[in-house]
Scaffold this active site. Structure first.
Site, PDB file in Angstrom:
ATOM      1  N   HIS A 157       0.932  -1.136   0.059  1.00 13.73           N
ATOM      2  CA  HIS A 157       0.022  -0.003  -0.008  1.00 13.73           C
ATOM      3  C   HIS A 157       0.883   1.260   0.031  1.00 13.73           C
ATOM      4  CE1 HIS A 157      -3.834  -2.053   1.323  1.00 13.73           C
ATOM      5  NE2 HIS A 157      -2.720  -2.766   1.949  1.00 13.73           N
ATOM      6  N   LYS A 209      -8.970   1.350  -6.694  1.00 13.02           N
ATOM      7  CA  LYS A 209      -7.846   2.090  -5.994  1.00 13.02           C
ATOM      8  C   LYS A 209      -6.542   2.388  -6.953  1.00 13.02           C
ATOM      9  CE  LYS A 209      -9.650   1.646  -1.896  1.00 13.02           C
ATOM     10  NZ  LYS A 209     -10.297   2.701  -0.943  1.00 13.02           N
ATOM     11  N   CYS A 239      -3.702   2.890  -5.292  1.00 14.21           N
ATOM     12  CA  CYS A 239      -2.894   2.333  -4.332  1.00 14.21           C
ATOM     13  C   CYS A 239      -1.994   1.115  -4.886  1.00 14.21           C
ATOM     14  CB  CYS A 239      -3.418   2.367  -3.116  1.00 14.21           C
ATOM     15  SG  CYS A 239      -2.718   1.599  -1.556  1.00 14.21           S
TER      16      CYS A 239
END
Length: 140
Positions: free
Chosen positions: A14, A127, A129
């Site tokens: 992450h 996402k 990320c």
């Protein structure tokens, strides 16, 4: 002890979604997560811009970092992931963070050889990320 260890199938990378050069550390992420009502920092490891590998949640305890995947995963987060505008996803890893992330993932791979190393985006395509393609990094 080994018998209390969870079965680990994923090591998920992450970013913290902070601007490049952020001086945040694991304690800051922990404080933020506690303010949200969580039990602890949602990640197992946090890597600030100086490349320190900071331990957060114990590995025996599931994290709170990837919906539907926490029970069988380890969460690793580097501080950064946004350009200076605070909105645009960007791989902001410093050389020290790149080195530390590689070392940590190699160590975790030795400990959990069957676990896949993936980015948060690989499991949740909505996402951006961790703002780089984990699969192209050549981790074990």
């Amino acid at each position: 002890t080994a018998d209390t260890m969870r079965t680990i199938t994923l090591i998920i990378v992450h970013c913290s979604a902070n601007v490049e050069g952020s001086v945040l550390r694991m304690a800051d992420i922990r404080a933020w997560h506690l303010r949200k009502g969580w039990k602890d920092c949602g990640y197992h490891y946090v890597i600030p811009t100086d490349g320190t590998i900071e331990h957060a949640r114990p590995l025996e305890i599931p994290g709170a970092h990837c919906v539907n995947h926490n029970r069988h995963s380890i969460g690793v987060c580097y501080i950064g992931g946004l350009a200076a505008d605070g909105r645009t996803p960007k791989d902001t890893r410093t050389p020290a963070q790149r080195k530390a992330l590689k070392e940590l993932l190699e160590k975790l791979h030795r400990q959990f050889p069957k676990a896949l190393i993936v980015g948060h985006h690989d499991l949740n395509p909505t996402k951006s990320c961790p703002c780089f393609d984990v699969n192209k990094e050549g981790y074990p």
